[in-house]
Design an enzyme around this catalytic site. Structure first.
Site, PDB file in Angstrom:
ATOM      1  N   HIS A  96      -2.581  -1.155   2.723  1.00  0.00           N
ATOM      2  CA  HIS A  96      -1.182  -0.729   2.747  1.00  0.00           C
ATOM      3  C   HIS A  96      -0.975   0.391   1.731  1.00  0.00           C
ATOM      4  CE1 HIS A  96       3.026  -1.151   0.993  1.00  0.00           C
ATOM      5  NE2 HIS A  96       3.217  -0.677   2.203  1.00  0.00           N
ATOM      6  N   SER A  97      -0.380   1.490   2.163  1.00  0.00           N
ATOM      7  CA  SER A  97      -0.025   2.609   1.278  1.00  0.00           C
ATOM      8  C   SER A  97      -1.267   3.108   0.541  1.00  0.00           C
ATOM      9  CB  SER A  97       1.085   2.163   0.326  1.00  0.00           C
ATOM     10  OG  SER A  97       1.707   3.257  -0.295  1.00  0.00           O
ATOM     11  N   MET A  98      -1.322   2.985  -0.780  1.00  0.00           N
ATOM     12  CA  MET A  98      -2.520   3.418  -1.502  1.00  0.00           C
ATOM     13  C   MET A  98      -3.766   2.724  -0.960  1.00  0.00           C
ATOM     14  SD  MET A  98      -3.431   3.182  -5.593  1.00  0.00           S
ATOM     15  CE  MET A  98      -3.745   1.400  -5.569  1.00  0.00           C
TER      16      MET A  98
END
Length: 279
Positions: A96-98
């Site tokens: 998720h994300s990073m």
């Protein structure tokens, strides 16, 4: 999910694991989050061995030694050390994300190790133009001067939840679950940050678009990108620009915010389960 721990090089990485017996699925959380943010996806991966990590400096994992920092490449080094030490072959990376950025970067650097990638609200690395290099490096060095080891400052969880919700679109209940794992308590029940303050320093140097394309175009496994309609990431437009970089990618846009997997868990979970089962 049970608490467990792995060694990655010189680090101890805390994790939540479902104790499954199938393909290893490694969960990689977002910036300043931890494994708790991925717990809700475990019921959709019952046929796999799902391991949601606390990345270095986050949650209950080790901090980097004094004098070291949190460069993107170092997280990739940790991930590679973990996979090599455990002897895992053909893992699935769920980020998720990073964590999604790290998943795609690792799949591009070590395509022989990765069976599939699921990237939630991220579509490859963040980039900046080459002519910003001087300013990036200067800002990074100055930011590091300000951040040292954690001072034992009391933390009020509810105040921390309110502060997190002010700067993101995450609901309070989800912010609380994540933040609780980034805290430690003394014998008197007082809370302190367990996450490393050096996480908040600036990146030394981001990739350029050309460098990002070079790495992303080396990915050979299937990729599922999941975007969120009200997220600051605007993944639909990013994917439109970068779609040609990927050999076998699929994009799904859902209605919700940046932590779409916590907000619309069933919709995201079903997409993940179907994607994994089709591989």
């Amino acid at each position: 999910m049970i608490e467990t721990e792995f060694t990655a090089g010189n680090l101890h990485l805390a994790a939540l694991e479902n104790q499954g017996a199938g393909t290893v699925v490694i969960g990689l959380h977002g910036y300043l989050d931890n494994a708790e943010s991925l717990r809700l996806l475990a019921p959709y991966l019952q046929s796999q061995r799902f391991i949601a990590l606390d990345l270095a400096g986050h949650g209950r994992s080790s901090h980097r030694p004094i004098g070291m920092h949190y460069n993107q490449a170092d997280y990739l080094q940790d991930l590679h050390a973990l996979i090599e030490d455990q002897g895992w072959e053909q893992v699935i990376l769920l980020g998720h994300s990073m964590g999604g950025i790290l998943a795609t970067l690792y799949a591009g650097l070590f395509p022989e190790k990765v069976k599939g990638v699921i990237s939630l609200d991220a579509c490859g690395p963040l980039t900046l133009a080459a002519n910003t290099s001087q300013q990036q490096m200067r800002d990074a060095i100055l930011s590091r001067k300000k951040k040292q080891r954690n001072k034992l400052t009391l933390v009020n969880l509810e105040d921390a939840v309110k502060a997190r919700c002010k700067v993101s679109d995450i609901p309070a209940e989800h912010a609380r679950a994540i933040l609780e794992r980034n805290l430690t308590q003394d014998a008197g029940g007082h809370c302190f940050w367990s996450s490393d303050p050096r996480l908040r320093t600036k990146s030394v140097l981001r990739l350029t678009e050309e460098q990002a394309e070079n790495i992303m175009s080396a990915i050979v496994c299937p990729i599922l990108f999941v975007g969120a309609s009200s997220s600051f990431k605007t993944l639909d437009s990013v994917y439109d620009k970068r779609q040609s970089w990927f050999k076998n990618a699929r994009f799904e846009q859902l209605t919700g915010g940046h932590h779409i997997h916590m907000e619309k868990t069933d919709e995201v979970g079903v997409l993940i389960r179907q994607f994994v089962e089709q591989m």
